[in-house]
Motif scaffolding. Structure first.
Motif, PDB file in Angstrom:
ATOM      1  N   MET A  59       0.812  -1.217   0.000  1.00  0.00           N
ATOM      2  CA  MET A  59       0.000   0.000   0.000  1.00  0.00           C
ATOM      3  C   MET A  59       0.851   1.275   0.000  1.00  0.00           C
ATOM      4  O   MET A  59       0.427   2.287  -0.548  1.00  0.00           O
ATOM      5  N   VAL A  60       2.042   1.232   0.578  1.00  0.00           N
ATOM      6  CA  VAL A  60       2.921   2.400   0.512  1.00  0.00           C
ATOM      7  C   VAL A  60       3.240   2.707  -0.951  1.00  0.00           C
ATOM      8  O   VAL A  60       3.210   3.854  -1.379  1.00  0.00           O
ATOM      9  N   LYS A  61       3.497   1.657  -1.722  1.00  0.00           N
ATOM     10  CA  LYS A  61       3.812   1.838  -3.151  1.00  0.00           C
ATOM     11  C   LYS A  61       2.580   2.265  -3.941  1.00  0.00           C
ATOM     12  O   LYS A  61       2.653   3.149  -4.789  1.00  0.00           O
ATOM     13  N   ASP A  62       1.434   1.640  -3.659  1.00  0.00           N
ATOM     14  CA  ASP A  62       0.213   1.904  -4.430  1.00  0.00           C
ATOM     15  C   ASP A  62      -0.476   3.215  -4.048  1.00  0.00           C
ATOM     16  O   ASP A  62      -0.954   3.942  -4.907  1.00  0.00           O
ATOM     17  N   GLU A  63      -0.537   3.494  -2.759  1.00  0.00           N
ATOM     18  CA  GLU A  63      -1.296   4.654  -2.262  1.00  0.00           C
ATOM     19  C   GLU A  63      -0.482   5.950  -2.232  1.00  0.00           C
ATOM     20  O   GLU A  63      -1.051   7.033  -2.197  1.00  0.00           O
ATOM     21  N   LYS A  64       0.851   5.823  -2.180  1.00  0.00           N
ATOM     22  CA  LYS A  64       1.739   6.983  -2.096  1.00  0.00           C
ATOM     23  C   LYS A  64       1.297   7.967  -1.001  1.00  0.00           C
ATOM     24  O   LYS A  64       0.984   9.124  -1.271  1.00  0.00           O
ATOM     25  N   PRO A  65       1.268   7.489   0.250  1.00  0.00           N
ATOM     26  CA  PRO A  65       0.802   8.346   1.346  1.00  0.00           C
ATOM     27  C   PRO A  65       1.786   9.472   1.640  1.00  0.00           C
ATOM     28  O   PRO A  65       2.975   9.398   1.300  1.00  0.00           O
ATOM     29  N   ASP A  66       1.282  10.501   2.298  1.00  0.00           N
ATOM     30  CA  ASP A  66       2.132  11.602   2.744  1.00  0.00           C
ATOM     31  C   ASP A  66       2.907  11.207   4.000  1.00  0.00           C
ATOM     32  O   ASP A  66       3.939  11.813   4.305  1.00  0.00           O
ATOM     33  N   LEU A  67       2.397  10.203   4.719  1.00  0.00           N
ATOM     34  CA  LEU A  67       3.051   9.735   5.941  1.00  0.00           C
ATOM     35  C   LEU A  67       2.545   8.333   6.263  1.00  0.00           C
ATOM     36  O   LEU A  67       1.390   8.011   5.974  1.00  0.00           O
ATOM     37  N   VAL A  68       3.415   7.531   6.872  1.00  0.00           N
ATOM     38  CA  VAL A  68       3.043   6.190   7.327  1.00  0.00           C
ATOM     39  C   VAL A  68       3.109   6.168   8.845  1.00  0.00           C
ATOM     40  O   VAL A  68       4.104   6.600   9.443  1.00  0.00           O
ATOM     41  N   LEU A  69       2.038   5.681   9.454  1.00  0.00           N
ATOM     42  CA  LEU A  69       1.974   5.453  10.893  1.00  0.00           C
ATOM     43  C   LEU A  69       2.084   3.940  11.061  1.00  0.00           C
ATOM     44  O   LEU A  69       1.183   3.200  10.649  1.00  0.00           O
ATOM     45  N   LEU A  70       3.192   3.465  11.622  1.00  0.00           N
ATOM     46  CA  LEU A  70       3.574   2.057  11.538  1.00  0.00           C
ATOM     47  C   LEU A  70       3.737   1.390  12.889  1.00  0.00           C
ATOM     48  O   LEU A  70       4.537   1.823  13.716  1.00  0.00           O
ATOM     49  N   ASP A  71       2.982   0.306  13.093  1.00  0.00           N
ATOM     50  CA  ASP A  71       3.176  -0.550  14.260  1.00  0.00           C
ATOM     51  C   ASP A  71       4.373  -1.458  13.979  1.00  0.00           C
ATOM     52  O   ASP A  71       4.772  -1.634  12.825  1.00  0.00           O
ATOM     53  N   ILE A  72       4.953  -2.029  15.024  1.00  0.00           N
ATOM     54  CA  ILE A  72       6.077  -2.951  14.840  1.00  0.00           C
ATOM     55  C   ILE A  72       5.616  -4.402  14.879  1.00  0.00           C
ATOM     56  O   ILE A  72       5.986  -5.196  14.021  1.00  0.00           O
ATOM     57  N   ARG A  73       4.782  -4.739  15.830  1.00  0.00           N
ATOM     58  CA  ARG A  73       4.306  -6.126  15.939  1.00  0.00           C
ATOM     59  C   ARG A  73       3.142  -6.320  14.982  1.00  0.00           C
ATOM     60  O   ARG A  73       2.015  -5.906  15.266  1.00  0.00           O
ATOM     61  N   LEU A  74       3.457  -6.930  13.844  1.00  0.00           N
ATOM     62  CA  LEU A  74       2.463  -7.132  12.783  1.00  0.00           C
ATOM     63  C   LEU A  74       2.548  -8.559  12.264  1.00  0.00           C
ATOM     64  O   LEU A  74       3.634  -9.145  12.259  1.00  0.00           O
ATOM     65  N   PRO A  75       1.435  -9.099  11.767  1.00  0.00           N
ATOM     66  CA  PRO A  75       1.502 -10.413  11.112  1.00  0.00           C
ATOM     67  C   PRO A  75       2.164 -10.307   9.736  1.00  0.00           C
ATOM     68  O   PRO A  75       2.204  -9.235   9.138  1.00  0.00           O
ATOM     69  N   LYS A  76       2.683 -11.408   9.279  1.00  0.00           N
ATOM     70  CA  LYS A  76       3.260 -11.622   7.948  1.00  0.00           C
ATOM     71  C   LYS A  76       4.605 -10.937   7.730  1.00  0.00           C
ATOM     72  O   LYS A  76       5.458 -11.483   7.052  1.00  0.00           O
ATOM     73  N   MET A  77       4.810  -9.745   8.263  1.00  0.00           N
ATOM     74  CA  MET A  77       6.075  -9.028   8.134  1.00  0.00           C
ATOM     75  C   MET A  77       6.075  -7.976   9.234  1.00  0.00           C
ATOM     76  O   MET A  77       5.126  -7.203   9.330  1.00  0.00           O
ATOM     77  N   ASP A  78       7.102  -7.956  10.069  1.00  0.00           N
ATOM     78  CA  ASP A  78       7.072  -6.999  11.171  1.00  0.00           C
ATOM     79  C   ASP A  78       7.375  -5.574  10.690  1.00  0.00           C
ATOM     80  O   ASP A  78       7.812  -5.361   9.568  1.00  0.00           O
ATOM     81  N   GLY A  79       7.108  -4.628  11.576  1.00  0.00           N
ATOM     82  CA  GLY A  79       7.266  -3.223  11.218  1.00  0.00           C
ATOM     83  C   GLY A  79       8.689  -2.835  10.869  1.00  0.00           C
ATOM     84  O   GLY A  79       8.908  -1.936  10.042  1.00  0.00           O
ATOM     85  N   PHE A  80       9.685  -3.490  11.474  1.00  0.00           N
ATOM     86  CA  PHE A  80      11.068  -3.206  11.121  1.00  0.00           C
ATOM     87  C   PHE A  80      11.330  -3.580   9.660  1.00  0.00           C
ATOM     88  O   PHE A  80      11.989  -2.844   8.925  1.00  0.00           O
TER      89      PHE A  80
END
Length: 140
Positions: A59-80
């Motif tokens: 979604m970062v690539k598709d949506e081109k947001p002005d800012l990302v608010l990112l959690d670290i503990r995530l399923p499938k791929m962590d925030g780091f």
């Protein structure tokens, strides 16, 4: 015959942003995600939501947001990993990222900043209004 002084033209007005800034929230906790989507929308932001790390990178690539608010503990791929992918891609490398997580060890904070986070906020220490103030400060 004397010439009238040349009129000075008015300085060009700065471009005014008409579109609402877009925030990509990458958060798997449905309660927190719903709360932040509501709060951000009330502050006149467009909000896109990703509920896992892989979806966040896409979604970062598709949506081109002005800012990302990112959690670290995530399923499938962590925030780091998400942060590293954002910084590695030339199309997204300059996108501001605020890490918003319950992790708070010095190692986690240092790792996030080493990977290119613009800010690191511990969920329990910040009210949503304070998070929004940080967002506004980063993207004007």
């Amino acid at each position: 015959m004397t010439k009238a002084p040349a009129k000075k033209s008015a300085p060009a007005k700065a471009a005014v942003r008409t579109a609402r800034p877009k925030i990509l929230l990458v958060e798997d906790d449905t309660f927190l995600a719903g709360m932040y989507v509501t709060k951000l929308s009330l502050e006149h932001f467009q909000v896109a939501l990703a509920t896992d790390g892989r979806q966040g990178v896409k979604m970062v690539k598709d949506e081109k947001p002005d800012l990302v608010l990112l959690d670290i503990r995530l399923p499938k791929m962590d925030g780091f990993q998400v942060l590293a992918a954002i910084r590695k891609d030339p199309a997204t490398t300059k996108t501001p990222v605020i890490v918003l997580t319950n992790l708070g060890s010095k190692a986690d904070v240092d790792r996030a900043f080493a990977l290119g986070a613009n800010d690191f906020l511990i969920k329990a220490h910040f009210l949503p209004s304070e998070v929004i103030a940080k967002i506004k400060k980063l993207i004007g």
